[in-house]
Motif scaffolding. Structure first.
Motif, short mmCIF file in Angstrom:
data_model
loop_
_atom_site.label_atom_id
_atom_site.label_comp_id
_atom_site.label_asym_id
_atom_site.label_seq_id
_atom_site.Cartn_x
_atom_site.Cartn_y
_atom_site.Cartn_z
N LEU A 69 -2.72 0.75 -2.89
CA LEU A 69 -3.63 -0.23 -2.32
C LEU A 69 -4.74 0.45 -1.52
O LEU A 69 -5.88 -0.01 -1.49
CB LEU A 69 -2.86 -1.21 -1.43
CG LEU A 69 -3.64 -2.38 -0.83
CD1 LEU A 69 -4.22 -3.26 -1.93
CD2 LEU A 69 -2.74 -3.19 0.09
N GLY A 70 -4.42 1.57 -0.89
CA GLY A 70 -5.41 2.31 -0.12
C GLY A 70 -4.97 3.75 0.06
O GLY A 70 -3.78 4.04 0.17
N GLY A 71 -5.94 4.68 0.07
CA GLY A 71 -5.63 6.08 0.30
C GLY A 71 -5.68 6.94 -0.95
O GLY A 71 -5.96 6.47 -2.05
N TRP A 72 -5.42 8.23 -0.75
CA TRP A 72 -5.45 9.25 -1.80
C TRP A 72 -4.07 9.86 -1.95
O TRP A 72 -3.37 10.09 -0.97
CB TRP A 72 -6.40 10.39 -1.44
CG TRP A 72 -7.85 10.08 -1.37
CD1 TRP A 72 -8.50 9.35 -0.41
CD2 TRP A 72 -8.87 10.53 -2.27
NE1 TRP A 72 -9.85 9.32 -0.66
CE2 TRP A 72 -10.10 10.03 -1.80
CE3 TRP A 72 -8.85 11.31 -3.42
CZ2 TRP A 72 -11.30 10.30 -2.44
CZ3 TRP A 72 -10.05 11.57 -4.06
CH2 TRP A 72 -11.25 11.06 -3.57
N GLY A 73 -3.69 10.19 -3.19
CA GLY A 73 -2.45 10.91 -3.44
C GLY A 73 -2.62 11.79 -4.67
O GLY A 73 -3.67 11.81 -5.30
N PHE A 74 -1.57 12.51 -5.02
CA PHE A 74 -1.63 13.32 -6.25
C PHE A 74 -0.23 13.47 -6.84
O PHE A 74 0.78 13.47 -6.15
CB PHE A 74 -2.27 14.69 -6.01
CG PHE A 74 -1.58 15.57 -5.00
CD1 PHE A 74 -0.59 16.47 -5.40
CD2 PHE A 74 -1.93 15.52 -3.65
CE1 PHE A 74 0.04 17.29 -4.48
CE2 PHE A 74 -1.30 16.34 -2.73
CZ PHE A 74 -0.31 17.23 -3.14
N VAL A 116 -1.48 6.59 2.99
CA VAL A 116 -1.51 5.76 1.79
C VAL A 116 -0.77 4.45 2.05
O VAL A 116 0.28 4.44 2.69
CB VAL A 116 -0.86 6.50 0.59
CG1 VAL A 116 -0.72 5.58 -0.62
CG2 VAL A 116 -1.67 7.72 0.22
N THR A 117 -1.32 3.36 1.54
CA THR A 117 -0.64 2.08 1.51
C THR A 117 -0.33 1.72 0.07
O THR A 117 -1.20 1.81 -0.79
CB THR A 117 -1.49 0.97 2.15
OG1 THR A 117 -1.81 1.33 3.50
CG2 THR A 117 -0.74 -0.37 2.15
N LEU A 118 0.92 1.33 -0.18
CA LEU A 118 1.38 1.03 -1.53
C LEU A 118 1.91 -0.39 -1.62
O LEU A 118 2.62 -0.85 -0.72
CB LEU A 118 2.51 1.99 -1.92
CG LEU A 118 2.18 3.48 -1.88
CD1 LEU A 118 3.45 4.29 -1.67
CD2 LEU A 118 1.50 3.90 -3.17
N CYS A 119 1.57 -1.08 -2.70
CA CYS A 119 2.22 -2.33 -3.03
C CYS A 119 3.52 -1.98 -3.77
O CYS A 119 3.52 -1.14 -4.67
CB CYS A 119 1.33 -3.19 -3.93
SG CYS A 119 -0.20 -3.72 -3.14
N VAL A 120 4.61 -2.63 -3.38
CA VAL A 120 5.93 -2.31 -3.92
C VAL A 120 6.36 -3.39 -4.91
O VAL A 120 6.29 -4.58 -4.61
CB VAL A 120 6.96 -2.21 -2.77
CG1 VAL A 120 8.33 -1.83 -3.32
CG2 VAL A 120 6.50 -1.21 -1.72
#
Length: 254
Positions: A69-74, A116-120
């Motif tokens: 939903l928001g942020g960066w990851g890899f 990071v924000t994640l929808c689960v």
């Protein structure tokens, strides 16, 4: 195995699907009313992850899949001696954990590059998605095919592009992708990667990466900062990369 409890905070719904900020972006295909109703029921909550925390671990099983939903990851894989290969970067709208949801266990790990924000979503409800919403099932297929296209381009870079070309490609790719989802704007220009991230993505030594980035900076294409990379000449960088850029105008998300 998951990220440390101190770096992961489960939350109740902060962002109802009806008010999802990603839906307002022209980059994404919006849901139909039945699709939106299903996705709203599919989502079970949100997860906040600190920078540097592990979201998913290679070889483990997870009861959930996630949408950023928001942020960066890899995404990345490790060799037994600790050497790391970054496979791809994830940004808002990207799906995380689908491989584990379908294959039983993760074949790679996922780390948060920023907060990071994640929808689960419950993995167990995937079957219902395929049974009742073929349009969403097609979207998942599209997402998987899109990921394959990105990996193909990354393989081309490592196999045939020069160090300068592959670095130009990576930074161009990240800038275009980040701009599409509002993570790079006129007021927020920095791509938050380190030279080690670049090296681990492109299969270069850190020394070679540093020399290559200096060449791009001396050519007026980028500015390397302590907190990341700023693109100064996107057209010049794209030409140097020998890449045509992103072709699709809209893409789905779950």
């Amino acid at each position: 195995m998951t990220a440390p409890a101190s770096s992961r905070t489960a939350t109740k719904w902060r962002t109802p699907c009806t008010q999802c900020p990603l839906r307002s972006l022209h980059y994404f295909r919006d849901f139909t009313k039945p699709e939106l109703d299903f996705v709203s029921g599919f989502k079970t909550g949100e997860l906040s992850v600190d920078r540097g925390a592990t979201i998913l671990v290679e070889g483990t099983h997870s009861a959930h899949i996630f949408t950023v939903l928001g942020g960066w990851g890899f995404r990345y894989k490790l060799l037994s001696d600790g050497r790391r290969q970054i496979l791809n970067f994830v940004l808002p709208g990207d799906l995380v954990g689908l491989q584990g949801g379908l294959m039983g266990e993760m074949d790679h790990s996922v780390e948060a590059l920023s907060a990071v924000t994640l929808c689960v979503f419950e993995r167990s409800k995937l079957e219902s998605l395929f049974e009742k919403h073929p349009s969403l099932a097609y979207d998942l297929t599209w997402i998987a095919a899109h990921e394959e296209r990105i990996l193909d381009e990354n393989l081309l870079s490592i196999g045939r592009r020069s160090a300068v070309e592959r670095t130009a490609y990576l930074i161009s790719f990240l800038k275009i992708k980040a701009e599409a989802v509002g993570m790079v704007t006129d007021s927020k220009r920095v791509i938050p990667i380190t030279q080690q991230h670049v090296a681990d993505t492109l299969g270069l030594s850190l020394v070679h990466t540093n020399k290559t980035l200096r060449k791009l900076a001396q050519g007026g294409l980028i500015r390397w900062l302590d907190r990341g990379c700023e693109v100064l000449d996107p057209e010049g960088l794209l030409r140097l990369s020998r890449w045509e850029g992103v072709k699709e105008k809209k893409r789905p998300f779950i």
